[in-house]
Design a protein around this motif. Structure first.
Motif, PDB file in Angstrom:
ATOM      1  N   LYS A   1     -11.371  -1.442   0.627  1.00  0.00           N
ATOM      2  CA  LYS A   1      -9.948  -1.799  -0.155  1.00  0.00           C
ATOM      3  C   LYS A   1      -9.594  -0.872  -1.300  1.00  0.00           C
ATOM      4  O   LYS A   1     -10.627  -0.386  -2.224  1.00  0.00           O
ATOM      5  N   CYS A   2      -8.373  -0.386  -1.274  1.00  0.00           N
ATOM      6  CA  CYS A   2      -7.998   0.599  -2.273  1.00  0.00           C
ATOM      7  C   CYS A   2      -6.701  -0.177  -3.125  1.00  0.00           C
ATOM      8  O   CYS A   2      -5.557   0.121  -2.539  1.00  0.00           O
ATOM      9  N   PRO A   3      -6.799  -1.109  -4.105  1.00  0.00           N
ATOM     10  CA  PRO A   3      -5.751  -1.721  -4.805  1.00  0.00           C
ATOM     11  C   PRO A   3      -4.910  -0.836  -5.448  1.00  0.00           C
ATOM     12  O   PRO A   3      -5.224   0.408  -5.887  1.00  0.00           O
ATOM     13  N   PHE A   4      -3.708  -1.083  -5.471  1.00  0.00           N
ATOM     14  CA  PHE A   4      -2.741  -0.441  -6.134  1.00  0.00           C
ATOM     15  C   PHE A   4      -3.053  -0.615  -7.622  1.00  0.00           C
ATOM     16  O   PHE A   4      -3.141  -1.779  -8.299  1.00  0.00           O
ATOM     17  N   GLN A   5      -2.874   0.620  -8.468  1.00  0.00           N
ATOM     18  CA  GLN A   5      -3.274   0.576  -9.993  1.00  0.00           C
ATOM     19  C   GLN A   5      -1.934   0.213 -10.347  1.00  0.00           C
ATOM     20  O   GLN A   5      -0.885   0.596 -10.139  1.00  0.00           O
ATOM     21  N   ASN A   6      -2.136  -0.822 -11.324  1.00  0.00           N
ATOM     22  CA  ASN A   6      -1.255  -1.165 -12.403  1.00  0.00           C
ATOM     23  C   ASN A   6       0.040  -1.800 -11.574  1.00  0.00           C
ATOM     24  O   ASN A   6       1.236  -1.635 -11.911  1.00  0.00           O
ATOM     25  N   ASP A   7      -0.356  -2.637 -10.551  1.00  0.00           N
ATOM     26  CA  ASP A   7       0.455  -3.252  -9.659  1.00  0.00           C
ATOM     27  C   ASP A   7       0.320  -4.832  -9.775  1.00  0.00           C
ATOM     28  O   ASP A   7      -0.919  -5.531  -9.393  1.00  0.00           O
ATOM     29  N   THR A   8       1.347  -5.515 -10.281  1.00  0.00           N
ATOM     30  CA  THR A   8       1.326  -6.845 -10.620  1.00  0.00           C
ATOM     31  C   THR A   8       1.270  -7.778  -9.362  1.00  0.00           C
ATOM     32  O   THR A   8       0.863  -8.621  -9.332  1.00  0.00           O
ATOM     33  N   ALA A   9       1.788  -7.061  -8.176  1.00  0.00           N
ATOM     34  CA  ALA A   9       1.980  -7.874  -6.955  1.00  0.00           C
ATOM     35  C   ALA A   9       0.420  -7.800  -6.242  1.00  0.00           C
ATOM     36  O   ALA A   9       0.206  -8.348  -5.116  1.00  0.00           O
ATOM     37  N   LEU A  10      -0.393  -6.984  -7.042  1.00  0.00           N
ATOM     38  CA  LEU A  10      -1.837  -6.896  -6.178  1.00  0.00           C
ATOM     39  C   LEU A  10      -1.897  -6.271  -4.995  1.00  0.00           C
ATOM     40  O   LEU A  10      -2.660  -7.116  -4.132  1.00  0.00           O
ATOM     41  N   LYS A  11      -1.169  -5.350  -4.722  1.00  0.00           N
ATOM     42  CA  LYS A  11      -0.857  -4.619  -3.300  1.00  0.00           C
ATOM     43  C   LYS A  11      -2.204  -3.909  -3.247  1.00  0.00           C
ATOM     44  O   LYS A  11      -2.720  -3.272  -4.188  1.00  0.00           O
TER      45      LYS A  11
END
Ligand SMILES: [Fe+2]
Length: 301
Positions: A28-38
């Motif tokens: 899993k590679c979460p988007f950094q600084n992303d409030t939608a937690l995509k």
């Protein structure tokens, strides 16, 4: 050699690659600084003998990096009901493109490859800064020449491409940067590969690195041979042996780890320079010295 022996050996190879090696692994590679937690997910697919192909997807659309084979990639795409939209090539070597024709015929994805490629399918030739949007994030092409990547003996920019997605913090380096090593130079020069490695080293520490081959054990043994008291290398060596014994990839690694263990990213590391007695050398001279150490190490084996 009798035919039945060859057939037996071939059957073993097929069994080994299909049953043992062809287990894919997910990161899993979460988007950094992303409030939608995509996030994006990268699926690592062992292909051929020691290659890695990668599928990056958002649950619906998928991008493949270096399709070395068709069957194991197709299996993952179908199992996950993914829509293949693009194929990215890091370079033109045959072991990175063998699945391209059948995947193209089946899905008609856009293929992004160096302008120096000779592919059996239509493709978008990359010869300049290039990026595209994928699942609310941007993939950028970086020119990283040095390792061979052309049907011709050229040493041009854009012969090798690294694909970087800043938001997901993922980097696909092909055969330019490996864990604890770098790709051999065929038509390029030492200066060229050093500049390419310098560019990749300047990316954020947390970047996950996905490279083109499983070369980590041999590379880490060399790193250990020249810096035996380095605790991070010792730990990595133990971890790598364990992962491989469990038929798991040692990839991804991160830039933060590689800066501590990869001799070819440590040309200005005062501790390593001190160990090697090369304190007075410039960064590039140190890189050349470490490269020569590796050549001698390989020759001794
Ligand atoms: Fe290659």
């Amino acid at each position: 050699m009798p035919f039945f022996v060859l057939k037996l050996f071939w059957s073993y190879l097929v069994w080994y690659t299909r049953v043992i090696k062809k287990r894919s692994h997910r990161v899993k590679c979460p988007f950094q600084n992303d409030t939608a937690l995509k996030s994006l997910e990268v699926i690592t697919i062992p292909t051929l003998w020691d290659n890695y192909s990668y599928i990056i997807h958002d649950g619906h659309d998928a991008v493949i990096v270096d399709p070395s084979e068709t069957a194991p990639i197709l299996e993952v795409i179908q199992q996950n009901r993914l829509e293949l939209t693009r194929i990215l090539l890091t370079h033109y070597h045959i072991d990175h493109i063998m699945g391209i024709k059948s995947l193209y015929n089946k899905f008609k994805p856009q293929i992004l490859a160096s302008k120096h490629s000779l592919l059996p399918v239509p493709f978008t030739p990359i010869d300049n800064k290039f990026n595209f949007i994928f699942a609310d994030s941007i993939f950028e092409a970086y020119s990283v020449p040095g390792h061979h990547a052309s049907p011709y003996p050229i040493t041009d920019q854009w012969s090798n491409i690294a694909w970087y997605n800043k938001k997901a913090g993922i980097l696909f380096t092909g055969d330019t940067l490996f864990s604890c090593g770098y790709g051999y130079i065929e038509y390029g020069s030492e200066q060229m590969i050093w500049e390419s490695l310098s560019l990749l080293r300047s990316l954020p520490d947390e970047t996950k690195i996905f490279c083109g081959h499983e070369y980590t054990l041999g590379n880490t043994r060399f790193a250990h041979s020249i810096d035996p008291d380095n605790k991070t290398i010792q730990t990595r060596l133990t971890d790598v042996k364990k992962l491989l014994a469990e038929h798991r990839p040692t990839i991804p690694t991160t830039l933060a780890i590689e800066k501590k263990i990869n001799p070819f990213l440590r040309w200005d590391d005062s501790r390593l320079k001190n160990i090697l007695g090369i304190e007075q050398m410039s960064g590039f001279e140190s890189f050349l010295h470490i490269r020569n150490q590796k050549i001698m190490y390989n020759n001794k084996k």
